[in-house]
Every structure is written in structure tokens, then in C-alpha cells.
Write a protein that holds these residues in place. Structure first.
Motif, short mmCIF file in Angstrom:
data_model
loop_
_atom_site.label_atom_id
_atom_site.label_comp_id
_atom_site.label_asym_id
_atom_site.label_seq_id
_atom_site.Cartn_x
_atom_site.Cartn_y
_atom_site.Cartn_z
N ARG A 72 -22.13 44.89 38.96
CA ARG A 72 -23.18 45.73 38.96
C ARG A 72 -23.52 45.74 40.50
N LEU A 73 -24.11 46.94 40.80
CA LEU A 73 -24.54 48.20 41.80
C LEU A 73 -26.12 48.01 42.13
N SER A 74 -25.72 47.87 43.54
CA SER A 74 -28.01 47.95 44.08
C SER A 74 -27.64 49.82 44.60
N ALA A 75 -28.62 50.29 44.56
CA ALA A 75 -29.03 51.77 44.46
C ALA A 75 -29.95 51.62 45.24
N SER A 76 -30.18 53.06 46.04
CA SER A 76 -31.77 53.13 47.14
C SER A 76 -33.19 52.81 46.29
N SER A 77 -33.25 53.27 44.95
CA SER A 77 -34.11 53.06 44.22
C SER A 77 -34.16 51.64 43.22
N GLY A 78 -32.98 50.75 42.98
CA GLY A 78 -32.89 49.95 42.12
C GLY A 78 -32.24 49.63 41.88
N TYR A 79 -31.32 49.05 40.84
CA TYR A 79 -29.73 48.88 40.70
C TYR A 79 -28.86 49.74 38.75
N GLY A 80 -27.80 49.57 39.14
CA GLY A 80 -27.02 49.71 37.71
C GLY A 80 -25.61 49.44 37.63
N PHE A 81 -24.77 49.36 36.73
CA PHE A 81 -23.81 49.24 36.43
C PHE A 81 -22.33 50.59 35.85
N ILE A 82 -21.26 49.99 36.74
CA ILE A 82 -20.06 50.75 36.39
C ILE A 82 -19.42 50.10 34.96
N ALA A 83 -19.41 51.08 34.25
CA ALA A 83 -18.91 50.77 32.77
C ALA A 83 -17.42 51.75 32.72
N GLU A 84 -16.65 51.38 31.85
CA GLU A 84 -14.77 51.79 31.94
C GLU A 84 -15.29 52.14 30.76
N CYS A 85 -14.58 53.67 30.18
CA CYS A 85 -14.49 54.04 29.02
C CYS A 85 -12.69 54.18 29.38
N SER A 86 -12.16 53.79 28.12
CA SER A 86 -11.31 54.16 27.92
C SER A 86 -10.70 55.48 26.72
N ARG A 87 -11.67 55.51 25.81
CA ARG A 87 -10.98 56.66 25.33
C ARG A 87 -11.83 57.65 25.46
N THR A 88 -11.28 59.35 25.45
CA THR A 88 -11.97 60.38 25.77
C THR A 88 -13.45 60.55 24.54
N ALA A 89 -14.12 60.72 24.93
CA ALA A 89 -15.60 60.57 24.34
C ALA A 89 -17.01 62.01 24.42
N TYR A 90 -17.68 61.71 23.61
CA TYR A 90 -18.41 62.84 24.27
C TYR A 90 -20.19 62.68 23.79
N VAL A 91 -20.90 62.20 24.67
CA VAL A 91 -22.21 61.32 24.97
C VAL A 91 -23.09 62.60 25.19
N GLY A 92 -24.59 62.29 23.90
CA GLY A 92 -25.71 63.69 24.27
C GLY A 92 -26.75 62.43 24.47
N SER A 93 -27.51 63.49 24.79
CA SER A 93 -28.79 63.08 24.80
C SER A 93 -29.45 62.53 23.36
N GLY A 94 -29.62 61.24 23.34
CA GLY A 94 -30.24 60.89 22.24
C GLY A 94 -29.79 59.52 21.39
N THR A 95 -28.01 59.42 22.78
CA THR A 95 -27.00 58.58 22.02
C THR A 95 -27.19 57.36 22.24
N LYS A 96 -27.19 56.56 21.47
CA LYS A 96 -27.45 54.44 21.48
C LYS A 96 -26.18 53.97 21.88
N LEU A 97 -26.82 53.30 22.92
CA LEU A 97 -25.82 52.35 23.67
C LEU A 97 -26.24 51.02 23.11
N CYS A 98 -25.38 50.04 22.59
CA CYS A 98 -25.50 49.15 21.56
C CYS A 98 -24.57 48.02 22.12
N ILE A 99 -25.39 46.84 22.49
CA ILE A 99 -24.36 45.64 23.57
C ILE A 99 -24.13 44.05 22.15
N GLN A 100 -23.00 44.42 22.69
CA GLN A 100 -22.23 43.78 21.57
C GLN A 100 -22.15 41.77 21.82
N LYS A 101 -22.47 40.76 21.43
CA LYS A 101 -22.52 39.73 21.17
C LYS A 101 -21.66 39.26 20.45
#
Length: 769
Positions: free
Chosen positions: A439-468
Motif C-alpha cells: 500500500r503506497l501513498s501518492a500525491s492525490s491519495g493512495y493505491g496498492f501494488i498487486a502482483e500478476c503471475s499469469r499473462t492476462a488481458y484487462v479492459g475497461s469494464g473488467t470486474k475485480l472481486c476481493i476473495q474472502k
């Protein structure tokens, strides 16, 4: 025979040597010597220069052009009616009316009853005393008299060139008079083959004529004085010496029309011109750093701030890309950063100019590829680093991430945490996941660094869901994914079709039909100028081809040079036809519109693809019309025509009060002039601009590997060292641009102090016991 004065010089006859000797008319005159004939001088012995033998071929004048120079050699025949017009050297006529007697230099000057001076010399004696064989030339001690005579003849030639160009000097703005005069002195000196004289002076430990660009007259004068002091008994002290005696130089300085051509004054002038264009020097390295930026400077709020912190003090915007809305925001951020950091930062905006470019292609899909680093076996070495944040919040260190995804959701960022796994279905329908690591702070807020171990193609509209553990919750939707850049890939032997009207076949652009890929270019001049057999280059020479056929709306090109795996060719890439005589207008209609914006927002304007003096006149007319005397001007030298006419372009630019500089645009220049000529061409541009006291920008592919990959090459570092002779070094955009600016700033600083440090590290050699 009467010894001529400087005021008796004219160009009644012109001698052209080298590549232009067979031309019927002299169309390439750099120094603009007035001409009344283009035949070879039939009576060179009448010239004062003939009193000195520069070569070793008996009694003939050997002032031949250097083989690698593009400029012709111009000599003058004597003519008594001409008047010496130069303001700065009027008093030199007094030198040449000296009342002297015959000296050891074989010159016989007798006083007439009317009080005028007549000069006589024995041609046979002069030729005999000054002609030297190669064997005698190597003997020591040198003949000081001969060397002094040669220097004086060079001095006369330099002053004569100033007279011949008096009309040009009279047109120069008063702030450029000294610089314009020194440029003419340099070109006159450079037109002579004085290699033997250089060796003689070098053997005596005197001035090196190759290092006198910025102060030609002062260096020659100093060398003459030093030579005379080496043999004080050479002449009778009771009499004045040969008419061009620098003893009278002190009397010239007392004249009210005197212009100071001394070494200190010339260096000060060069420094003033540089500071006027780029601003006062801020540190010891005294070299400015320019960075090209575009839309990415808006997407990443900290980019410009990081660049200024790292050492950049000039921001460049290319008007060939983006629009005034983007430009305004870039300039606003740049000025804000400069003010907050209390570091000066100027803005240069390049006019697009009449450059040929490939036209637009169909917009690609709004998809981003996430690619982990893999080894040769396909095993993942490093997962892809992905920045996740709200829209508009850029990562603090853009080069540290492989991709940026903006996610829109009210609860998503409140519930996400380090260690969470985000599941999604990519654009191919495959299930993939991201693991949050930081988790890192930025000039206008904060954000997160996430790691992707397999090749993926992400586009506008792709939904990210938190797994619990207790189920899925808080889905976020990816937004604002930019469209992928479209391109075609060409290989050696492929056919490429260039089409005039993209609107007629827009759906087919980039498609390959029967092996022929297609691009567009909406410039009619391209289709009207090329012919079968002409070489053609794309993307700054990365792709080469030969024109196979032409029609009103199409040009078919056979690819002759490309990457072994095929080279990408996208939209807005350069097109060059080096051997064509295509004619461009000075400023396009778009340039005139953009000039209004530049005048209100920028500090300097770059003139792209300038070719001749007429183009420069058009620019000056537009600047004068808009009353833009304070706007800096940068002449981009990127064509063979501009290089050939560089001295004339500089003299024309000096007619306006605007501060100006020159950019060595090595990308297009190398394509236009040839790769094998690039090294000598950039050296010549540096020398000419140094003589004119004009600041130079060293541009194109500087630290390119470092900018794009984060790792520099050894050749790039030495290229930076070569660029230190310029006033400014320019870097192009890239993923690691901030690191590149920081490295460049460090290299420049270390090179500027290396000599001092080296002296402390080097120890004297003592005999060992």
C-alpha cells in the motif's frame, strides 16, 4: 608592382574547388562573395594571397578545399575601385598606408612625392623565399619569416571576407554584429587549406587554428605578435614593417567605430547568447537538460515535478502531437512545479512543420496486457507489478510498475488490504487473479501494488472481486483503459502501399491484402515528387524501402531493410525521401495557428524542417507581424539543404532581435544525409555555431536505452560526453525518463569536475631506488 591594401580587394574572379568546380554558376556560395565571373582566376599572382605559398608545389597557390568540406573555396582578384565597408575594421586601412622601406620580407614600399605609399616586391624573390620543399619544411629552426608571411596573408583573407560581406553585416541586428563578423572570419579561414601552417604554429607552441572558432581574428593577431617577438631582430626597429603590422592594432582600438573581437569579449558574447535563450546557468556544469513530454505528463501528476527535481530545466512539447488543451495543462503543471521547487524551467514548443508522416489508423481495443517476466523455459521469474488506484491517482514511481489500472468503486478501496487476492475474468474469458502486496501513498491519495503471475488481458469494464473466506464482496470495475496503438509489421521483401486518401478506405488501413500492407499520408507533395527507384525511409530510418511504382493516389514500396522479426510501423511516423526534390512551404496553416498559442504560453518556438533563407524570412515576418521580439527561436537542422545553407541561415536569423539557437535533429538529419556522414556533419554544425556564438541543442537518441529499458549502453555515455560541447542536451520520452534525467545530470556534473579530481588523483613519477 603595387602592393594592394585591404580596400583594394574584390571578387572579380572566383575560384571554386572541390565538388562544385564544374558548375556553371555558383549557387552554393556560403560567404556570399560578390561575383562577376565563375571562371577560374587566370591571374592568381595578382592576389595578395599569392604572395604566400600554402602548399609545397613550387610557386603556385595551393589554397585548395578540404576533401570533406561542402563549401567551395572563394578567392578574390584585385580591383582598385572597391571601398572597404566593414564598420568594425575601418581603421585597418591606416595600417596599409604605412611609410616603410624595403624589409627582409622582399616587400619594397617607397614614399612618393605626393605622400602616398607605393609598394613593390620582386615576385621571383618572394616565390623563391616562400616556396619550401617537404624536406626543408621539416628542418629546424623554422623560417619565422615565411610563417609570419603566411599568417599575414590569412589575416588579409579574413579581413577581405569581412569587406565582401559588409552588406550582410549592415543588416544584422546590433546585438549580433560581433557574432556575425566572427562567423564570416571563421568561414574565410575554413575555406583555406592551412594544414601546413597549423603544423608550423603547433611546432612553435603557438595557437591552434582549429580551436579558434569563437575568436578567429584575435587568435590570428595574437599569433602574429608572438611570432614577431620570437625574432625581434627580424626587421629594422626604426621602420614600420609590412603593411599588415599588428603594431597598429592598438591604434585601431582607440577608434570610436572599433568592435572588440578579443578572446574574452567573444567568449562573453557566446555566454550571453546562451543565457538569453535558456536562462542563467544554475550550477557548474553549465549545460541545460531538455525533456520531451506529452499526454503522459498529465496522467502522471508527479512526472514533471520529478523531472525538474532531477535536473531538467527545459520542457519540450511537439505540436505534431496532442492538442492545445493538453499543451495548456502541461505548461500549467510545469510552471507550477518550477515555482514550488524554486528551479527555473522554460518551455520550448516545436511547430509540426511540413514533415511527412504516416496517417491515422483504426483505434485499437481498450485492452491492457499484464505480462510477468519469464525465463527461457517459460517459468515465471518476476510477476507483473500492477498499480491499483482511483481514477487520476498516478503511482509515485511510474517506472517501478508494469501497468496501471484505475478502479471505480465506493467500497472497494475501503475493504482491500495487503495479502488480499483479487479475482477476475480477463478479456479472453480466462480466470486470473491479482495478489495485493503493498500500500503506497501518492500525491492525490493512495493505491496498492498487486502482483500478476499469469499473462492476462484487462479492459475497461473488467470486474475485480476481493476473495474472502466467507465469500466474495466489494467488486470494483476497471475504467479508462487507453486504446492500444495500432500498427503494421513489415519485413524485408514485403510490399507496402501508401495511400493518399484515408477516408476512402479507412476500414482497410493496416490490413494486409495479397501481402501488401497499407498506410496513409495525406500530403499531396509526396505523391507528386517520388518516382520509381527512389529510396524511402520510415520511422527515422528504422525501415527502408524502394519505390516500385506510383499513381495519383498510391505509392507501392518494396521493403529493403527492417528488423529480422519484422518492424512495427504505426501512425504519425516520419517518412523521408532523401533523393527527391520535394518542395515544402515554410510554415503550414497549422503552424500559423499553433504559433498564436506558442506566443501566449511558451518561451521558445522550434522551427521544424527549415530548409533555406526564404523559410527563415517567412518565420521572421510572422514574428515581426505578431510583435514577438522576445520569443526565443530554435532552428532545427534536419535536412541536407539546411546543413548546406547553415551559415546563411544564421546570418539571416541575426537580422532579428530574437534570441535563437540551433538543434541538431540527428534523427531526420541522419536519414537525409546518410548514416556515414552523420559524425562529420554534427561536428561541422557545432563548429559553425560556435563561430557564430549560437547555442546548440544536442538531440535524438541521447540515453535512449536508459530511457526505455532503464539500462544505459557504454556508447550512450560517451555520446553524452560529446554532447557536452553543446549548450543543451535533449532527452525523448520513455518509461524511465526520470532516471535518465537524473543519470544525465550526474554524468554532466561528474565530467565537469573530473579534471579537477583527476589532478588530485594523479601522482608525480619519482625514480625508485
Amino acid at each position: 608592382m603595387k602592393l594592394p591594401s585591404v580596400s583594394e580587394f574584390s571578387a572579380q574572379s572566383i575560384v571554386c574547388k572541390g565538388p562544385y568546380q564544374n558548375h556553371g554558376t555558383l549557387h552554393h556560395s556560403v560567404l556570399a562573395y560578390p561575383k562577376s565571373s565563375t571562371e577560374y582566376c587566370n591571374s592568381i599572382s595578382n592576389s595578395i594571397v599569392n604572395s604566400v605559398t600554402f602548399g609545397c608545389h613550387e610557386n603556385k597557390l595551393q589554397c585548395l578545399s578540404k576533401a570533406n568540406l561542402k563549401y567551395p573555396i572563394l578567392f578574390a582578384k584585385l580591383q582598385e575601385s572597391d571601398a572597404f565597408e566593414s564598420k568594425g575594421c575601418k581603421s585597418y586601412e591606416d595600417m596599409l598606408d604605412a611609410d616603410t622601406e624595403k624589409s627582409r620580407g622582399n616587400f619594397d614600399i617607397k614614399k612618393s612625392s605626393e605622400g602616398s605609399s607605393e609598394s613593390h616586391f620582386n615576385e621571383d624573390e618572394v616565390s623563391g623565399s616562400l616556396s619550401m620543399s617537404n624536406e626543408k619544411f621539416l628542418e629546424y629552426p623554422l623560417n619565422y619569416e615565411v610563417c609570419l608571411g603566411k599568417l599575414r596573408a590569412v589575416y588579409l583573407h579574413v579581413l577581405a571576407a569581412e569587406q565582401w560581406n559588409a552588406s550582410r553585416l549592415n543588416k544584422c541586428h546590433r546585438s549580433y554584429l560581433e557574432s556575425a563578423t566572427n562567423l564570416i572570419h571563421y568561414m574565410a579561414l575554413n575555406s583555406l587549406d592551412v594544414d601546413e601552417l597549423k603544423q608550423e604554429l603547433y611546432s612553435l607552441g603557438l595557437v591552434d587554428l582549429e580551436r579558434t572558432n569563437s575568436h578567429v581574428l584575435a587568435s590570428i593577431t595574437a599569433a602574429i605578435k608572438l611570432l614577431k617577438n620570437l625574432q625581434p631582430n627580424l626587421y629594422d626597429k626604426n621602420h614600420k614593417t609590412w603593411p599588415l603590422d599588428v603594431i597598429h592594432h592598438d591604434n585601431v582600438q582607440e577608434s570610436e567605430n572599433y568592435v572588440d573581437f578579443g578572446l574574452s569579449a567573444m567568449r562573453k558574447k557566446a555566454s550571453m547568447n546562451k543565457a538569453a535563450l535558456f536562462g542563467p546557468a544554475q550550477d557548474e556544469k553549465n549545460i541545460n537538460i531538455m525533456v520531451t513530454v506529452g499526454r503522459e505528463a498529465i496522467d502522471n501528476e508527479t512526472l514533471l515535478s520529478d523531472l525538474v527535481k532531477s535536473g531538467a530545466n527545459v520542457i519540450r512539447i511537439n505540436c505534431a502531437h496532442d492538442d492545445p488543451t493538453i499543451w495548456s495543462e502541461i505548461i500549467r503543471i510545469a510552471k507550477h512545479c518550477s515555482q514550488m521547487l524554486e528551479k527555473p524551467c522554460r518551455v520550448l514548443m516545436d511547430l509540426a512543420g511540413p514533415k511527412l508522416r504516416t496517417g491515422p489508423m483504426n483505434s485499437g481495443p481498450q485492452v491492457m496486457k499484464l505480462s510477468p517476466k519469464k525465463d527461457a523455459k517459460g517459468d515465471v521469474m518476476f510477476p507483473a507489478q500492477v498499480w491499483l488506484s482511483r481514477p487520476g491517482c498516478a503511482p509515485p514511481t511510474p517506472s517501478a510498475v508494469d501497468a496501471t489500472l484505475f478502479v471505480e468503486s465506493g467500497r472497494f478501496f475501503n475493504e482491500i488490504g495487503i495479502g488480499n487476492v483479487l479475482e477476475f475474468v480477463d478479456c479472453r474469458g480466462r480466470r486470473r487473479s491479482l495478489k495485493v502486496s503493498k500500500r503506497l501513498s501518492a500525491s492525490s491519495g493512495y493505491g496498492f501494488i498487486a502482483e500478476c503471475s499469469r499473462t492476462a488481458y484487462v479492459g475497461s469494464g473488467t470486474k475485480l472481486c476481493i476473495q474472502k473466506k466467507k465469500g466474495k464482496s466489494s467488486c470494483g470495475e476497471v475504467v479508462n483503459v487507453p486504446a492500444a496503438d495500432q500498427f503494421i509489421r513489415v519485413r524485408v521483401g514485403d510490399l507496402l502501399t501508401i495511400i493518399r486518401e484515408p477516408s476512402l478506405i479507412f476500414d482497410e488501413i493496416g490490413a494486409s491484402t495479397c501481402g501488401a500492407a497499407k498506410v496513409t499520408c495525406n500530403s499531396g507533395r509526396l505523391f507528386d515528387s517520388v518516382k520509381p527507384g527512389d529510396p524511402i525511409a520510415f520511422d527515422d530510418g528504422r525501415i527502408w524501402g524502394v519505390v516500385q511504382g506510383t499513381s495519383i493516389n498510391e505509392i507501392v514500396v518494396s521493403i529493403t531493410h527492417a528488423s529480422p522479426k519484422g518492424s512495427k510501423l504505426g501512425s504519425e511516423k516520419s517518412i523521408n525521401i532523401p533523393n527527391s526534390e520535394i518542395h515544402f512551404e515554410g510554415l503550414t496553416s497549422k503552424d500559423l495557428v499553433d504559433l498564436e498559442f506558442i506566443a501566449a504560453n511558451a518561451d521558445m518556438v522550434g522551427i521544424s524542417f527549415i530548409r533555406d533563407v526564404h523559410d527563415m524570412e517567412i518565420v521572421q515576418q510572422q514574428l515581426k507581424k505578431r510583435k514577438l521580439a522576445e520569443l526565443g527561436v530554435v532552428l532545427k537542422i534536419e535536412t541536407q539543404s539546411a546543413f548546406d545553407r547553415l551559415p546563411l541561415l544564421l546570418l539571416q536569423a541575426m537580422q532579428s532581435p530574437n534570441h535563437f539557437g540551433v538543434m541538431i535533429a540527428r534523427g531526420d538529419l541522419a536519414v537525409e544525409c546518410g548514416w556515414d556522414q552523420m559524425a562529420s556533419i554534427q561536428e561541422e554544425i557545432l563548429s559553425i555555431c560556435n563561430a557564430a556564438h549560437v547555442p546548440v541543442i544536442w538531440a535524438t537518441q541521447v540515453l535512449e536505452s536508459l530511457t526505455k529499458t532503464g539500462i544505459p549502453t557504454r556508447a550512450e555515455i560517451t555520446d553524452v560526453a560529446s554532447g557536452m560541447r553543446a549548450s543543451c542536451i535533449m532527452l525523448n520520452k520513455g518509461k524511465y525518463i526520470t532516471e535518465a534525467v537524473s543519470t544525465l545530470n550526474t554524468v554532466l556534473g561528474s565530467c565537469s569536475t573530473s579534471k579537477k579530481n583527476m589532478k588530485t588523483l594523479m601522482k608525480p613519477l619519482f625514480p625508485t631506488s
